[in-house]
Design an enzyme around this catalytic site. Structure first.
Site: not given
Length: 192
Positions: A67-68
């Site tokens: 996840d960014t």
């Protein structure tokens, strides 16, 4: 089998660069983050939740999730919902420093290895014409912080400290170290 728990075409391309065979199976989870908790804790929690969700259907496989997020002044900038929100995000990043955080999780046999990578960037001051033209490409609408460093937004970046690929969504150097520790050979090497 290595499973990538992500719909991101950028993560798919980056993982393909490593020459490892993998399949894609995505997780259907609530990715909402609690704004009252530290962003680094939340991005790690979401990454692990994705891996655990996919592992339920693939218990024998090694699951990779990620996840960014983009963080400016302690505020998380996720993916914009529309062009107006994308423009607002880019105005907020204009002429300023921000941090891109990617958390990835390697999960197998009930064990989660979660790693957080941070890259610090500074954008040049952006004109409204640049912002309008970039948003008109449509590219910002599926990216955290409303930009992709690998596309036209590359011209916005004045300085960067950290992993370039982290900004794209998967810090390859850190990932390979973790994969090798798990016994996965990358470029013919594993960790002792």
């Amino acid at each position: 089998m290595l499973i990538l728990a992500s719909q991101s075409p950028r993560r798919r391309a980056l993982l393909s660069m490593l020459g490892l065979p993998f399949q894609i199976h995505t997780a259907d989870i609530d990715e909402a983050m609690n704004p009252l908790l530290p962003p680094e804790e939340e991005v790690m929690r979401v990454s692990e939740a994705k891996a655990r969700a996919v592992a339920k259907a693939h218990p024998a496989d090694l699951i990779l999730s990620a996840d960014t997020i983009v963080v400016v002044d302690g505020t998380v900038l996720g993916k914009p919902h529309d062009p107006a929100e994308a423009k607002a995000m880019l105005r907020r990043l204009s002429g300023r420093c921000h941090t891109v955080m990617t958390a990835f999780c390697l999960f197998k046999d009930g064990q989660a290895d979660v790693h957080l990578e941070e890259t610090h960037l500074r954008f040049k001051p952006l004109s409204q014409a640049e912002i309008d033209a970039y948003v008109a490409t449509g590219s910002p609408l599926d990216k955290a912080g409303a930009y992709g460093i690998q596309d036209q937004a590359a011209i916005f970046v004045e300085a960067m400290d950290g992993d370039y690929y982290n900004v794209m969504g998967l810090p390859l150097c850190a990932l390979v170290k973790c994969l090798r520790r798990r016994g996965v050979a990358v470029l013919g090497a594993v960790e002792p």
